[in-house]
Design a protein around this motif. Sequence first.
Motif, mmCIF file in Angstrom:
data_model
loop_
_atom_site.group_PDB
_atom_site.id
_atom_site.type_symbol
_atom_site.label_atom_id
_atom_site.label_comp_id
_atom_site.label_asym_id
_atom_site.label_seq_id
_atom_site.Cartn_x
_atom_site.Cartn_y
_atom_site.Cartn_z
ATOM 1 N N HIS A 178 14.271 -10.791 -10.214
ATOM 2 C CA HIS A 178 13.748 -9.537 -10.735
ATOM 3 C C HIS A 178 12.301 -9.368 -10.274
ATOM 4 O O HIS A 178 11.457 -10.228 -10.523
ATOM 5 N N ALA A 179 12.021 -8.291 -9.556
ATOM 6 C CA ALA A 179 10.657 -7.996 -9.100
ATOM 7 C C ALA A 179 10.191 -6.752 -9.839
ATOM 8 O O ALA A 179 10.518 -5.626 -9.460
ATOM 9 N N ALA A 180 9.464 -6.954 -10.929
ATOM 10 C CA ALA A 180 9.049 -5.841 -11.780
ATOM 11 C C ALA A 180 7.756 -5.222 -11.262
ATOM 12 O O ALA A 180 6.784 -5.922 -10.964
ATOM 13 N N LEU A 181 7.759 -3.899 -11.151
ATOM 14 C CA LEU A 181 6.551 -3.178 -10.765
ATOM 15 C C LEU A 181 5.549 -3.185 -11.915
ATOM 16 O O LEU A 181 5.884 -2.813 -13.040
ATOM 17 N N ARG A 182 4.322 -3.617 -11.652
ATOM 18 C CA ARG A 182 3.274 -3.586 -12.662
ATOM 19 C C ARG A 182 2.310 -2.428 -12.442
ATOM 20 O O ARG A 182 1.977 -1.692 -13.362
ATOM 21 N N GLN A 183 1.908 -2.255 -11.191
ATOM 22 C CA GLN A 183 0.932 -1.197 -10.910
ATOM 23 C C GLN A 183 0.922 -0.893 -9.421
ATOM 24 O O GLN A 183 1.190 -1.773 -8.597
ATOM 25 N N VAL A 184 0.640 0.358 -9.101
ATOM 26 C CA VAL A 184 0.493 0.744 -7.708
ATOM 27 C C VAL A 184 -0.716 1.658 -7.580
ATOM 28 O O VAL A 184 -0.964 2.514 -8.442
ATOM 29 N N GLU A 185 -1.501 1.447 -6.555
ATOM 30 C CA GLU A 185 -2.668 2.289 -6.261
ATOM 31 C C GLU A 185 -2.657 2.620 -4.772
ATOM 32 O O GLU A 185 -2.109 1.867 -3.957
ATOM 33 N N PHE A 186 -3.275 3.750 -4.420
ATOM 34 C CA PHE A 186 -3.344 4.172 -3.025
ATOM 35 C C PHE A 186 -4.777 4.472 -2.624
ATOM 36 O O PHE A 186 -5.567 5.000 -3.424
ATOM 37 N N LEU A 187 -5.101 4.152 -1.372
ATOM 38 C CA LEU A 187 -6.398 4.494 -0.802
ATOM 39 C C LEU A 187 -6.172 5.195 0.534
ATOM 40 O O LEU A 187 -5.419 4.690 1.377
ATOM 41 N N PRO A 188 -6.817 6.366 0.749
ATOM 42 C CA PRO A 188 -6.649 7.043 2.044
ATOM 43 C C PRO A 188 -7.384 6.286 3.139
ATOM 44 O O PRO A 188 -8.483 5.776 2.931
ATOM 45 N N LEU A 189 -6.759 6.206 4.298
ATOM 46 C CA LEU A 189 -7.397 5.590 5.453
ATOM 47 C C LEU A 189 -7.726 6.692 6.447
ATOM 48 O O LEU A 189 -8.392 7.650 6.099
ATOM 49 N N SER A 190 -7.256 6.596 7.663
ATOM 50 C CA SER A 190 -7.544 7.615 8.664
ATOM 51 C C SER A 190 -6.329 8.492 8.900
ATOM 52 O O SER A 190 -5.204 7.996 8.964
ATOM 53 N N GLU A 191 -6.546 9.793 9.019
ATOM 54 C CA GLU A 191 -5.502 10.761 9.315
ATOM 55 C C GLU A 191 -4.295 10.570 8.384
ATOM 56 O O GLU A 191 -4.431 10.675 7.174
ATOM 57 N N ASN A 192 -3.121 10.292 8.946
ATOM 58 C CA ASN A 192 -1.905 10.202 8.144
ATOM 59 C C ASN A 192 -1.571 8.777 7.740
ATOM 60 O O ASN A 192 -0.407 8.405 7.611
ATOM 61 N N ARG A 193 -2.579 7.982 7.480
ATOM 62 C CA ARG A 193 -2.369 6.595 7.086
ATOM 63 C C ARG A 193 -3.046 6.350 5.745
ATOM 64 O O ARG A 193 -4.122 6.874 5.459
ATOM 65 N N LEU A 194 -2.370 5.553 4.916
ATOM 66 C CA LEU A 194 -2.964 5.193 3.636
ATOM 67 C C LEU A 194 -2.596 3.765 3.291
ATOM 68 O O LEU A 194 -1.609 3.215 3.782
#
Length: 350
Positions: free
Chosen positions: A138-154
């Motif tokens: 079981h791989a339970a999701l605890r938290q997810v965050e995103f950071l923008p990088l360049s153009e269409n990449r994050l």
Amino acid sequence: MARKGGEYGLSERAQHLLKVLVQRHIRDGQPVGSRTLTRESGLSVSAATIRNVMSDLDELGYVVSPHTSAGRIPTEKGYRFFVDSLLTVNPLQPQDVERLKIQLDAEAGTDALVDSASNLLSSLTHYAGLVTLPRRDHAALRQVEFLPLSENRLLAILVVNEQEVQNRILETERPYSESELRQISNFLNAQFAGKDVLDVRRQLLADMKHHQAHLNELMGSVISVGEKLFTDTPREEDYVVAGQTNLMEFAELSNVEKLRGLFDAFARKRDILNVLDRCLVADGVQIYIGQESGVQIFDGCSLVTSTYAVEGEAVGVLGVIGPTRMAYDRVIPIVDMTARLLGTALNRSR
């Protein structure tokens, strides 16, 4: 759900002739002419009548002439109608069932069972057989965050279980602002924290499939980014494949570029796993004919799959990939029975 022939605008005569044509083409791989249909259909009608029916089926998109000859072959639409409304599926022969039971021995262990199942699917159908490894922990999701990088990449920062951190760089279809990414992560954390990562991916795929026409802008972004994240996230399940070289025996798949593309897809795995993900949330045997899979390299191929279960929960998918003119009446029960017996063997091995 299968539909009756009348819903497709086909008379009983047209349905019968289409069935004969599909069966003959599956058998020998050649265009089928009106003279052959006159001989094999058993109908007391003239060759001219049969030619008229074939012309109607051609106009409706069920058959096509591959070249200037009078013979025709089924289109993907023709195969779909055949599978949904005309196909008769017979149970496996007792000797085939016994062979499956013997080879899928619960004492063999999980990896050996999966390997045996893929080889059995290939040897019994003479196509390529594949089986995903069952999900294990079981791989339970605890938290997810995103950071923008360049153009269409994050950058996606994913925390699973208690403290495992995974960093993923995602290529998206458009740039996302920090504010948009914050909204997406807030939604994912609120809706899915504590849930199994595989269940999150399946839910997002199901939402995308069933509700895409009614999504607001936020939900569209959540599904677009979330589906990309959880599809690209390293996962325990993989698949084993056997009998790829069987596909070289079929003229319609023997083009060098076609074969290279298929073998590349088997090696990359992502395209196939994306299709299998959709199968994992569906009940019973699933059949994708040609472009229905959504994977361009599978044009001209069909994929027949079924889930297999452990303790009542679907934990993996197995199936067969072959040409669209595969023997569906034989492949479907083989896939279905193999899935049932693999699940039984895995239950006993625990």
